[in-house]
Structure formats: C-alpha cells, structure tokens
Write a protein that holds these residues in place. Structure first.
Motif, PDB file in Angstrom:
ATOM      1  N   ASP A  63       0.833  -1.209   0.000  1.00  0.00           N
ATOM      2  CA  ASP A  63       0.000   0.000   0.000  1.00  0.00           C
ATOM      3  C   ASP A  63       0.864   1.255   0.000  1.00  0.00           C
ATOM      4  O   ASP A  63       0.596   2.201  -0.741  1.00  0.00           O
ATOM      5  CB  ASP A  63      -0.945   0.022   1.201  1.00  0.00           C
ATOM      6  CG  ASP A  63      -2.041  -1.032   1.113  1.00  0.00           C
ATOM      7  OD1 ASP A  63      -2.380  -1.440  -0.026  1.00  0.00           O
ATOM      8  OD2 ASP A  63      -2.553  -1.436   2.175  1.00  0.00           O
ATOM      9  N   VAL A  64       1.907   1.261   0.809  1.00  0.00           N
ATOM     10  CA  VAL A  64       2.805   2.409   0.857  1.00  0.00           C
ATOM     11  C   VAL A  64       3.565   2.534  -0.461  1.00  0.00           C
ATOM     12  O   VAL A  64       3.735   3.633  -0.991  1.00  0.00           O
ATOM     13  CB  VAL A  64       3.779   2.309   2.057  1.00  0.00           C
ATOM     14  CG1 VAL A  64       4.811   3.431   2.035  1.00  0.00           C
ATOM     15  CG2 VAL A  64       2.999   2.338   3.371  1.00  0.00           C
ATOM     16  N   LEU A  65       4.000   1.411  -1.022  1.00  0.00           N
ATOM     17  CA  LEU A  65       4.695   1.436  -2.303  1.00  0.00           C
ATOM     18  C   LEU A  65       3.789   2.014  -3.393  1.00  0.00           C
ATOM     19  O   LEU A  65       4.205   2.868  -4.170  1.00  0.00           O
ATOM     20  CB  LEU A  65       5.182   0.045  -2.685  1.00  0.00           C
ATOM     21  CG  LEU A  65       5.885  -0.063  -4.037  1.00  0.00           C
ATOM     22  CD1 LEU A  65       7.113   0.842  -4.089  1.00  0.00           C
ATOM     23  CD2 LEU A  65       6.251  -1.503  -4.325  1.00  0.00           C
ATOM     24  N   ARG A  66       2.547   1.551  -3.441  1.00  0.00           N
ATOM     25  CA  ARG A  66       1.605   2.079  -4.444  1.00  0.00           C
ATOM     26  C   ARG A  66       1.390   3.581  -4.257  1.00  0.00           C
ATOM     27  O   ARG A  66       1.314   4.334  -5.223  1.00  0.00           O
ATOM     28  CB  ARG A  66       0.283   1.331  -4.365  1.00  0.00           C
ATOM     29  CG  ARG A  66       0.345  -0.056  -4.956  1.00  0.00           C
ATOM     30  CD  ARG A  66      -1.041  -0.714  -4.980  1.00  0.00           C
ATOM     31  NE  ARG A  66      -0.943  -2.055  -5.502  1.00  0.00           N
ATOM     32  CZ  ARG A  66      -0.970  -3.166  -4.753  1.00  0.00           C
ATOM     33  NH1 ARG A  66      -1.105  -3.076  -3.435  1.00  0.00           N
ATOM     34  NH2 ARG A  66      -0.867  -4.349  -5.309  1.00  0.00           N
ATOM     35  N   GLU A  67       1.278   4.009  -3.024  1.00  0.00           N
ATOM     36  CA  GLU A  67       1.097   5.430  -2.741  1.00  0.00           C
ATOM     37  C   GLU A  67       2.327   6.230  -3.187  1.00  0.00           C
ATOM     38  O   GLU A  67       2.199   7.299  -3.792  1.00  0.00           O
ATOM     39  CB  GLU A  67       0.837   5.638  -1.245  1.00  0.00           C
ATOM     40  CG  GLU A  67       0.454   7.054  -0.898  1.00  0.00           C
ATOM     41  CD  GLU A  67       0.083   7.220   0.560  1.00  0.00           C
ATOM     42  OE1 GLU A  67      -0.015   8.382   0.985  1.00  0.00           O
ATOM     43  OE2 GLU A  67      -0.099   6.220   1.275  1.00  0.00           O
ATOM     44  N   ALA A  68       3.507   5.711  -2.911  1.00  0.00           N
ATOM     45  CA  ALA A  68       4.738   6.386  -3.323  1.00  0.00           C
ATOM     46  C   ALA A  68       4.834   6.452  -4.845  1.00  0.00           C
ATOM     47  O   ALA A  68       5.229   7.485  -5.403  1.00  0.00           O
ATOM     48  CB  ALA A  68       5.959   5.666  -2.736  1.00  0.00           C
ATOM     49  N   LEU A  69       4.467   5.373  -5.518  1.00  0.00           N
ATOM     50  CA  LEU A  69       4.493   5.359  -6.982  1.00  0.00           C
ATOM     51  C   LEU A  69       3.516   6.388  -7.550  1.00  0.00           C
ATOM     52  O   LEU A  69       3.845   7.111  -8.506  1.00  0.00           O
ATOM     53  CB  LEU A  69       4.175   3.963  -7.508  1.00  0.00           C
ATOM     54  CG  LEU A  69       5.265   2.917  -7.290  1.00  0.00           C
ATOM     55  CD1 LEU A  69       4.718   1.521  -7.548  1.00  0.00           C
ATOM     56  CD2 LEU A  69       6.472   3.207  -8.150  1.00  0.00           C
ATOM     57  N   ALA A  70       2.326   6.468  -6.972  1.00  0.00           N
ATOM     58  CA  ALA A  70       1.336   7.441  -7.439  1.00  0.00           C
ATOM     59  C   ALA A  70       1.833   8.865  -7.205  1.00  0.00           C
ATOM     60  O   ALA A  70       1.682   9.733  -8.076  1.00  0.00           O
ATOM     61  CB  ALA A  70       0.005   7.218  -6.739  1.00  0.00           C
ATOM     62  N   LEU A  71       2.435   9.116  -6.059  1.00  0.00           N
ATOM     63  CA  LEU A  71       2.972  10.437  -5.768  1.00  0.00           C
ATOM     64  C   LEU A  71       4.082  10.795  -6.738  1.00  0.00           C
ATOM     65  O   LEU A  71       4.117  11.900  -7.285  1.00  0.00           O
ATOM     66  CB  LEU A  71       3.482  10.491  -4.322  1.00  0.00           C
ATOM     67  CG  LEU A  71       4.027  11.817  -3.836  1.00  0.00           C
ATOM     68  CD1 LEU A  71       2.940  12.888  -3.853  1.00  0.00           C
ATOM     69  CD2 LEU A  71       4.585  11.663  -2.428  1.00  0.00           C
ATOM     70  N   ALA A  72       4.983   9.867  -6.999  1.00  0.00           N
ATOM     71  CA  ALA A  72       6.081  10.109  -7.937  1.00  0.00           C
ATOM     72  C   ALA A  72       5.546  10.317  -9.346  1.00  0.00           C
ATOM     73  O   ALA A  72       5.991  11.218 -10.071  1.00  0.00           O
ATOM     74  CB  ALA A  72       7.069   8.945  -7.907  1.00  0.00           C
ATOM     75  N   ARG A  73       4.576   9.498  -9.739  1.00  0.00           N
ATOM     76  CA  ARG A  73       4.001   9.618 -11.085  1.00  0.00           C
ATOM     77  C   ARG A  73       3.330  10.976 -11.278  1.00  0.00           C
ATOM     78  O   ARG A  73       3.383  11.558 -12.358  1.00  0.00           O
ATOM     79  CB  ARG A  73       3.008   8.474 -11.294  1.00  0.00           C
ATOM     80  CG  ARG A  73       2.364   8.385 -12.640  1.00  0.00           C
ATOM     81  CD  ARG A  73       3.365   7.901 -13.673  1.00  0.00           C
ATOM     82  NE  ARG A  73       2.794   7.922 -14.989  1.00  0.00           N
ATOM     83  CZ  ARG A  73       2.600   6.859 -15.745  1.00  0.00           C
ATOM     84  NH1 ARG A  73       2.920   5.664 -15.307  1.00  0.00           N
ATOM     85  NH2 ARG A  73       2.099   6.994 -16.942  1.00  0.00           N
ATOM     86  N   ALA A  74       2.729  11.494 -10.227  1.00  0.00           N
ATOM     87  CA  ALA A  74       2.040  12.781 -10.294  1.00  0.00           C
ATOM     88  C   ALA A  74       3.002  13.948 -10.522  1.00  0.00           C
ATOM     89  O   ALA A  74       2.584  15.014 -10.946  1.00  0.00           O
ATOM     90  CB  ALA A  74       1.218  13.014  -9.020  1.00  0.00           C
TER      91      ALA A  74
END
Length: 70
Positions: free
Chosen positions: A51-62
């Motif tokens: 969950d944290v990894l997905r959140e970090a990926l979404a933040l980076a992608r943004a």
C-alpha cells in the motif's frame, strides 16, 4: 491513501540530494538509469508494504508532466 510519510525525514536534505547526485557522477545516461532502477528496487524492498509502495508510486508519477496526446 495513508501510510506514506512524505515530510522531510533527513536532518540535512541537501546532503541526501548531493549523495544521490554524486552516485551518478561519471555514469552514462544508461548507467544512470540502471542505478536509479536498482535504487528504486532496493528502497521498495526496504518499504516492504504494498500500500505504501503504491502510494509512493502514485505520488512520484504525479510529479511527471503529462505530454499532450496526439
């Protein structure tokens, strides 16, 4: 999304940034990309939470500007 602490966590964020930049010194563009990929995988493993990894990926992608669609 919860779980991702994106507040500054380094006592000296500039030193952390310089360390990352210095790790790339002298590398080709391809080697630099390989270093980034390896670092991402190492840090993802350190996180160890999907969950944290997905959140970090979404933040980076943004942070990546969207290119106009043809």
């Amino acid at each position: 999304m919860t779980g991702l602490d994106n507040s500054a966590r380094f006592a000296d964020p500039d030193a952390a940034y310089r360390a990352i930049i210095e790790a790339h010194r002298g590398l080709t563009e391809s080697e630099s990309a390989d270093l980034n990929a390896a670092l991402v995988l190492i840090l993802a493993n350190q996180i160890g939470d999907m969950d944290v990894l997905r959140e970090a990926l979404a933040l980076a992608r943004a942070t990546i500007p969207q290119s106009p669609k043809a």
